[in-house]
Motif scaffolding. Structure first.
Motif, PDB file in Angstrom:
ATOM      1  N   ARG A  84       0.834  -1.202   0.000  1.00 53.72           N
ATOM      2  CA  ARG A  84       0.000   0.000   0.000  1.00 53.72           C
ATOM      3  C   ARG A  84       0.868   1.252   0.000  1.00 53.72           C
ATOM      4  O   ARG A  84       0.615   2.203  -0.744  1.00 53.72           O
ATOM      5  N   ARG A  85       1.910   1.258   0.823  1.00 54.20           N
ATOM      6  CA  ARG A  85       2.792   2.417   0.868  1.00 54.20           C
ATOM      7  C   ARG A  85       3.513   2.590  -0.468  1.00 54.20           C
ATOM      8  O   ARG A  85       3.682   3.712  -0.954  1.00 54.20           O
TER       9      ARG A  85
ATOM     10  N   GLN B 237       1.116   4.239  -2.794  1.00 53.21           N
ATOM     11  CA  GLN B 237       0.984   5.668  -2.498  1.00 53.21           C
ATOM     12  C   GLN B 237       2.146   6.445  -3.105  1.00 53.21           C
ATOM     13  O   GLN B 237       1.958   7.523  -3.693  1.00 53.21           O
ATOM     14  N   THR B 238       3.343   5.899  -2.967  1.00 51.51           N
ATOM     15  CA  THR B 238       4.521   6.526  -3.577  1.00 51.51           C
ATOM     16  C   THR B 238       4.369   6.591  -5.088  1.00 51.51           C
ATOM     17  O   THR B 238       4.728   7.597  -5.723  1.00 51.51           O
TER      18      THR B 238
ATOM     19  N   LYS C 123       2.029   9.423  -6.045  1.00 50.40           N
ATOM     20  CA  LYS C 123       2.710  10.710  -5.926  1.00 50.40           C
ATOM     21  C   LYS C 123       3.664  10.923  -7.098  1.00 50.40           C
ATOM     22  O   LYS C 123       3.749  12.020  -7.656  1.00 50.40           O
TER      23      LYS C 123
ATOM     24  N   THR D  82     -10.460   7.672   0.747  1.00 49.40           N
ATOM     25  CA  THR D  82      -9.765   6.775   1.671  1.00 49.40           C
ATOM     26  C   THR D  82     -10.386   6.901   3.067  1.00 49.40           C
ATOM     27  O   THR D  82     -11.007   7.915   3.394  1.00 49.40           O
TER      28      THR D  82
ATOM     29  N   GLU E 143      -2.743   7.915   4.864  1.00 51.81           N
ATOM     30  CA  GLU E 143      -2.790   7.977   3.404  1.00 51.81           C
ATOM     31  C   GLU E 143      -3.265   9.349   2.940  1.00 51.81           C
ATOM     32  O   GLU E 143      -2.706   9.938   2.005  1.00 51.81           O
TER      33      GLU E 143
ATOM     34  N   ARG F 206      -0.588  11.954   3.437  1.00 53.65           N
ATOM     35  CA  ARG F 206       0.560  11.751   2.538  1.00 53.65           C
ATOM     36  C   ARG F 206       0.246  12.199   1.110  1.00 53.65           C
ATOM     37  O   ARG F 206       1.119  12.732   0.420  1.00 53.65           O
ATOM     38  N   LEU F 207      -0.990  11.993   0.671  1.00 53.09           N
ATOM     39  CA  LEU F 207      -1.316  12.228  -0.734  1.00 53.09           C
ATOM     40  C   LEU F 207      -1.966  13.574  -1.006  1.00 53.09           C
ATOM     41  O   LEU F 207      -1.790  14.153  -2.074  1.00 53.09           O
TER      42      LEU F 207
END
Length: 336
Positions: free
Chosen positions: A200-201, A204-205, A208, A222, A227, A230-231
């Protein structure tokens, strides 16, 4: 900035005669009271917001808060009860069936939690599916699909089938498929919630990175605060179908609108989200300060080494203007 998505007083009511709710005293009832009295559920309640071109706008909330219903209303996958939605200035609720199909095929693509890949098609043909629906030739769609596969880091897997891929790889195929039609808007409905935490991380990266490269306008749904922080360029918090607060991650953590939002952000390390603007104090008359200033947009955690090494307060600048100073007295409570 240019507005790509505008939502104005949007309602979605499920149940018998939903039109009797909006604009009447029934609309003022709580969700539980409305259901008890009418059998209706107000999944989205009088929601208004705008999303700027190129922005990542995150909608978050607990299960049942209405966030997935909201994102489906944007392209009328769920038909709104009342209110307005416009994309690039065009009213979505006024679109004909043909115009709505055009919107979904060319201008707004959706990435779901469940990948929806076609099991009998290889990666290349899954990614090219939307282009096939558009009527593009096989050579043309394969060329575009191959470029998207490379963009999401799956080159070399073009001829594999979905059941040969990990969950993270399958979601990358879903991303590539959404990007292949070159939509102006990408809508994500909890796309990573079924993935393992490490994958999942990574995803997310990946989002981005893709956003930095292609600059699409994104609406991301979400239930995960980490999350969202971060996004999101901005985050909308929903509760019982209504918006509680809309703001930057910094605004949500630094100035929650109510106890509900405060509970959400209570465990967030503030030093990793807030900037020096939040802890800067006025400089005293004739107070000696360090020569090297810090921008007010510096995240507190990143400023800690310089401030703790300094013998004097460090000036904080907004552009060329000094707005105050910060020293250990302000920093230490944020990192303790």
């Amino acid at each position: 900035m240019t507005t790509t998505i505008a939502v104005d007083h949007l309602w979605k009511v499920f149940g018998p005669r939903p039109d009797r709710v909006v604009g009447t005293p029934l609309a003022e009832l709580s969700r539980a009271e409305l259901r008890a009295r009418t059998g209706c559920l107000a999944a989205v309640r009088d929601v208004s917001f705008e999303v700027a071109s190129g922005e990542v706008f995150v909608v978050m909330g607990l299960s049942g808060s209405g966030k997935s219903t909201l994102v489906r209303c944007l392209t009328r996958l769920i038909e709104p009860t009342s209110g307005e939605v416009s994309i690039d200035g065009e009213a979505v609720r006024e679109m004909s069936a043909k115009r709505l199909r055009d919107l979904r095929r060319h201008r707004a693509a959706m990435v779901f939690q469940h990948f929806g890949l076609l099991p009998h098609r290889c990666v290349l043909d899954n990614v090219a599916y939307g282009l096939e629906i558009q009527g593009q030739s096989k050579a043309q769609r394969h060329r575009k699909a191959a470029a998207m596969i490379e963009l999401v880091g799956l080159d070399g897997h073009e001829r594999q089938y979905p059941d040969q891929l990990s969950g993270g790889m399958q979601q990358r195929v879903g991303l590539a498929r959404a990007l292949a039609t070159d939509p102006a808007v990408l809508l994500f409905d909890e796309p990573f919630s079924a993935l393992d935490p490490l994958i999942r991380r990574d995803m997310q990266t990946e989002v981005k990175r893709l956003h930095a490269e292609v600059g699409k306008t994104m609406v991301f749904i979400t239930h995960d605060l980490t999350e969202a922080l971060r996004l999101g360029d901005r985050i909308a918090v929903m509760r019982d179908g209504a918006l509680v607060q809309v703001g930057t991650p910094e605004e949500l953590v630094g100035a929650p609108a109510d106890d509900y939002v405060a509970d959400f952000v209570r465990e967030v390390p503030r030093s990793g989200v807030l900037t020096l603007r939040w802890i800067t104090r006025p400089a005293g008359d004739g107070e000696a300060v360090e020569e090297k200033p810090l921008p007010c947009t510096t995240v507190i955690r990143e400023a800690v080494p310089q401030i703790l090494r300094a013998d004097r307060p460090v000036p904080v600048h907004d552009g060329d203007k000094q707005i105050g100073v910060v020293d250990a007295e302000q920093i230490l409570p944020m990192i303790s």
